[in-house]
Design an enzyme around this catalytic site. Structure first.
Site, PDB file in Angstrom:
ATOM      1  CG  ASP A  62      60.977  27.413 -13.931  1.00 12.04           C
ATOM      2  OD1 ASP A  62      60.141  27.542 -13.034  1.00 12.04           O
ATOM      3  OD2 ASP A  62      61.922  26.605 -13.885  1.00 12.04           O
TER       4      ASP A  62
ATOM      5  NE  ARG B 278      56.616  21.186 -10.122  1.00 13.12           N
ATOM      6  CZ  ARG B 278      57.809  20.642  -9.846  1.00 13.12           C
ATOM      7  NH1 ARG B 278      58.885  21.393  -9.839  1.00 13.12           N
ATOM      8  NH2 ARG B 278      57.917  19.381  -9.589  1.00 13.12           N
TER       9      ARG B 278
END
Ligand code: F6P
Length: 348
Positions: A130, A275
């Site tokens: 993030d 991810r």
């Protein structure tokens, strides 16, 4: 021989294993320290679930974390007193000189509390796709996630132009728009929607129509999972909660575009794909550079700090300046300004 502990906490991210390798190898090489790894984040420290890390071969390129991870929070829940007692007991029992904690925003806060409240010798490293950790320009995992999201959006262009469709790609980022901004910009998206800039559905339809007027018959929208619209702020909290529960922002957007414009719209939610897998070269090096700074800090007993990356250098940042702060995309961010200058709409 000094012994240090290490754990990874929060969502997995590319570069975690490279960081573990950097810490373990430099600790051994520079100061002959032994490293004990705790499994499943703070869970392993509470349950004394650990391993001695002797072997680091193959870790540089490997995705995920060999130490496993979890979102267990020691300072939360009815059993917090027992959890904290176990942490203290295990930390002392292992006779640790320090504990290295690798994690994102929430983890940095827990690390700060362990250092301040319990007096443990803590050093942290910034990990998250993030990129929302304060005290560092960038966290490892972010660059790889942007690469994956960019490639995915690049591929969606074909279907958009072949079918004259509005294609939406929803990316992660929690409450920050870093992945959305960077992947949106690098993939040539036409509309980028971020949590930092509340949008209006009407402006999105207008941006789509404007493209059609310019004889561009397809539109790519990169929407961050945390983006939200002005129109929905006006909804009653319960109504909004039920919308959010059943439909992501990407799903709500696709439905509305089909209802309010003449165009077909399709959604791709990248989810955990962005991810997963091997870190890119940047993240391998970032994780190694930051990880390799830890042993010297421990030797110098310079605790209560994160090793951040500022102006292309590893820097020691006090945890008090990191914990509890969220780094978001500011209005004057160069990427944002450049995107606006080339006509990308943010729906505002
Ligand atoms: O913090 C990383 C992240 O991938 C966010 O982008 C996302 O909102 C969240 O984790 C998902 O968490 P979980 O793995 O618990 O579903």
């Amino acid at each position: 021989m000094k012994k240090i502990g290490i754990l990874t906490s929060g969502g997995d991210a590319p570069g975690l294993n490279a960081a573990i390798r950097g810490v373990v190898k430099s600790a051994k090489e520079l100061h002959n320290m032994e490293t004990v790894g705790f499994y499943f984040g703070f869970g392993g420290l509470i349950d004394n679930n650990y391993t001695t890390i002797n072997e680091t071969s193959g870790l540089l390129t490997k995705g995920g974390t060999i130490l496993k991870t979890s979102r267990i929070k020691p300072f939360k829940g009815e059993d917090k007193d027992e959890k904290i007692k176990s942490i203290l007991h295990n930390y002392r029992n292992h006779d640790l000189s320090a504990l290295v904690i690798i994690g994102g925003n929430g983890t940095q806060k827990t690390a700060y509390n362990l250092s301040k409240e319990l007096g443990l010798n803590i050093i942290t490293l910034p990990k998250t796709i993030d990129n929302d950790i304060s005290g560092t320009d960038v966290s490892f995992g972010f660059s790889s996630a942007v690469d994956i999201a960019t490639e995915a959006i690049d591929r969606v262009h074909s279907t958009a132009s072949s079918h004259n469709r509005v294609m939406i790609v929803e990316v992660m980022g929690h409450k920050a728009g870093w992945i959305g901004l960077h992947a949106g910009l690098s993939s040539g998206s036409d509309i980028i929607l971020l949590p930092e800039i509340p949008f209006s559905f009407k402006k999105v339809y207008e941006a789509i129509n404007k493209r059609v007027e310019q004889r561009k018959n397809s539109t790519i929208i990169c929407v961050a999972e945390g983006a939200f619209s002005h129109d929905e702020i006006e909804l009653l909290p319960a109504e909004l909660a039920s919308k959010r529960k059943f439909r992501s922002i990407g799903q709500r957007l696709a439905r509305k575009i089909e209802k309010h414009t003449p165009y077909e719209s399709r959604l791709t939610v990248l989810g955990y794909v962005q991810r997963g897998g091997s870190p890119n070269a940047f993240d391998r090096n970032l994780a190694t550079i930051l990880g390799a700074n830890v042993a010297n800090l421990i030797e110098a007993r310079n605790f209560g700090n994160m090793v951040g990356y500022i102006d292309n250098e590893a820097k020691i940042v006090p945890l008090i300046d990191v914990a509890g702060y969220l780094k978001t995309v500011e209005k004057d961010n160069q990427g944002l300004v450049a995107a606006r200058s080339i006509g990308i709409s943010f729906g505002d």
